[in-house]
Each structure stands twice: as structure tokens, then as C-alpha cells.
Scaffold this motif. Structure first.
Motif, short mmCIF file in Angstrom:
data_model
loop_
_atom_site.label_atom_id
_atom_site.label_comp_id
_atom_site.label_asym_id
_atom_site.label_seq_id
_atom_site.Cartn_x
_atom_site.Cartn_y
_atom_site.Cartn_z
N SER A 4 -42.50 -4.53 21.31
CA SER A 4 -43.80 -4.36 21.95
C SER A 4 -44.81 -5.24 21.21
CB SER A 4 -44.24 -2.89 21.91
OG SER A 4 -44.48 -2.47 20.60
N LEU B 205 -58.38 0.11 25.50
CA LEU B 205 -57.09 0.81 25.60
C LEU B 205 -56.33 0.39 26.85
CD1 LEU B 205 -58.22 4.34 24.39
CD2 LEU B 205 -56.90 2.63 23.10
N ASP B 206 -57.04 0.26 27.98
CA ASP B 206 -56.40 -0.19 29.22
C ASP B 206 -55.83 -1.60 29.05
OD1 ASP B 206 -57.01 2.20 30.51
OD2 ASP B 206 -58.75 1.36 31.57
N ARG C 72 -52.71 -1.59 26.88
CA ARG C 72 -51.55 -1.11 27.64
C ARG C 72 -51.04 -2.19 28.59
NH1 ARG C 72 -55.06 3.48 28.18
NH2 ARG C 72 -54.46 5.07 26.66
N GLU C 73 -51.98 -2.87 29.28
CA GLU C 73 -51.60 -3.95 30.20
C GLU C 73 -50.84 -5.06 29.48
OE1 GLU C 73 -55.11 -5.45 32.14
OE2 GLU C 73 -55.65 -3.44 32.89
N CYS D 79 -48.83 -3.24 24.68
CA CYS D 79 -48.98 -2.73 23.32
C CYS D 79 -48.41 -1.32 23.20
CB CYS D 79 -50.45 -2.72 22.91
SG CYS D 79 -51.15 -4.36 22.74
N GLY D 80 -47.76 -1.09 22.08
CA GLY D 80 -47.27 0.23 21.76
C GLY D 80 -48.17 0.94 20.76
#
Length: 165
Positions: A90, A118-119, A122-123, A126-127
Motif C-alpha cells: 500500500s 482522508l478521502d 484512501r483514493e 493508502c493504508g
């Protein structure tokens, strides 16, 4: 421009946009970063130098930056770095800077920026996301903790260290 009519600076405007910064918009980011550094009495190069550096980093993909408000007069920023994780398949994110101008603190803009951060993380696959803040910055710590960040690992207090070279 009258700030009451400017969606980037009016307290009365709900939900100013969160915008990803392009290299062409590096100067707006540099001005806001300079204000941030000056507010906390941290020596900072001239805006022109910071603009050039940011433009280079943005073009190279070394940093990703978000602004909240309008592009010409943003009221907050977030600067991130992404890197391949060492132990997992990741990416890790590091929040290098988060700032909201003093007159807009308490309006929820820091939370909106963090939710966008954070969004985006995630896109990008990222872990994990990491950040550092000062002990006495209780407002930032409260925000981060309310979003699920912790400074504990298996019950032990974690520390973030740095050193100038």
C-alpha cells in the motif's frame, strides 16, 4: 473584494470548496504557508522562493496540496506526501501541514480539510496516514483524535522526533 461576497473568506458561506492545487496555483499556497509560518514565528523564505519550490514539488508529484476557499484567497490548506509502504502493499500518507487562517478557526474548515485529506489518501491506496503536532496545540489534537488518530501503539505513548541537519 468585499469578504461578505467572497465564498473563500466569508464566515456566512457554508461549505467553501476544497480544491486540489495545481502547479500553476503554487503562489496562493505559498502565501498561505508563509502566513502560517509567520503566525508561529518560524523563519520562512520569501513567497517567491516558496512558490518556486512548491511548483517544482507539485510538478514532480512530491507533494499534493489542498486549499479550502477560493483559489485567489484561500482560508486553509493541507499539504501531503505519499510514499510506498515498507511492510505492506500500500501507500503511506504524511500530513506535512494543516492550517486554517485565524479568523476562520472554529468554522469546521479544519475538519473539512481533514476529511478531504482522508478521502484523498484512501483514493491513492493508502493504508495509513501519519502526522505530527505540538503538545500545546490542543485544538489540532482534538480534531485529529476526533477523526480516529492516536498517539498510542499497543497502549504505549508514541513520540515524533525531528532534528535539523
Amino acid at each position: 473584494m468585499d469578504s461578505a461576497n467572497d465564498p473563500g473568506t466569508s464566515k456566512d458561506t457554508p461549505d467553501p470548496p476544497v480544491i486540489e492545487v495545481s502547479p500553476d496555483e503554487a503562489e496562493a499556497l505559498a502565501r498561505l504557508l508563509r502566513d502560517f509560518q509567520l503566525e508561529f514565528e518560524v523563519p520562512t523564505p520569501p513567497v517567491e522562493d516558496v512558490t518556486d519550490r512548491l511548483r517544482t514539488l507539485l510538478v514532480a508529484g512530491e507533494v499534493t496540496a489542498l486549499l479550502i476557499g477560493n483559489r485567489e484567497q484561500p482560508v486553509g490548506l493541507a499539504v501531503l506526501r505519499f510514499r510506498t509502504a515498507l511492510f505492506y502493499d500500500s501507500t503511506d500518507a504524511y500530513l506535512e501541514e494543516l492550517y486554517v487562517v485565524p479568523g476562520r478557526r472554529g468554522d469546521g474548515l479544519g475538519r473539512r480539510l481533514m476529511e478531504a485529506v482522508l478521502d484523498l489518501a484512501r483514493e491513492r491506496g493508502c493504508g495509513r496516514i501519519e502526522l505530527g503536532t505540538e503538545e500545546d496545540d490542543t485544538a489540532a489534537r482534538g480534531l485529529y483524535e476526533s477523526l480516529g488518530f492516536t498517539n498510542r501503539d499497543r497502549g504505549e505513548l508514541m513520540f515524533f522526533y525531528e532534528r535539523d541537519l
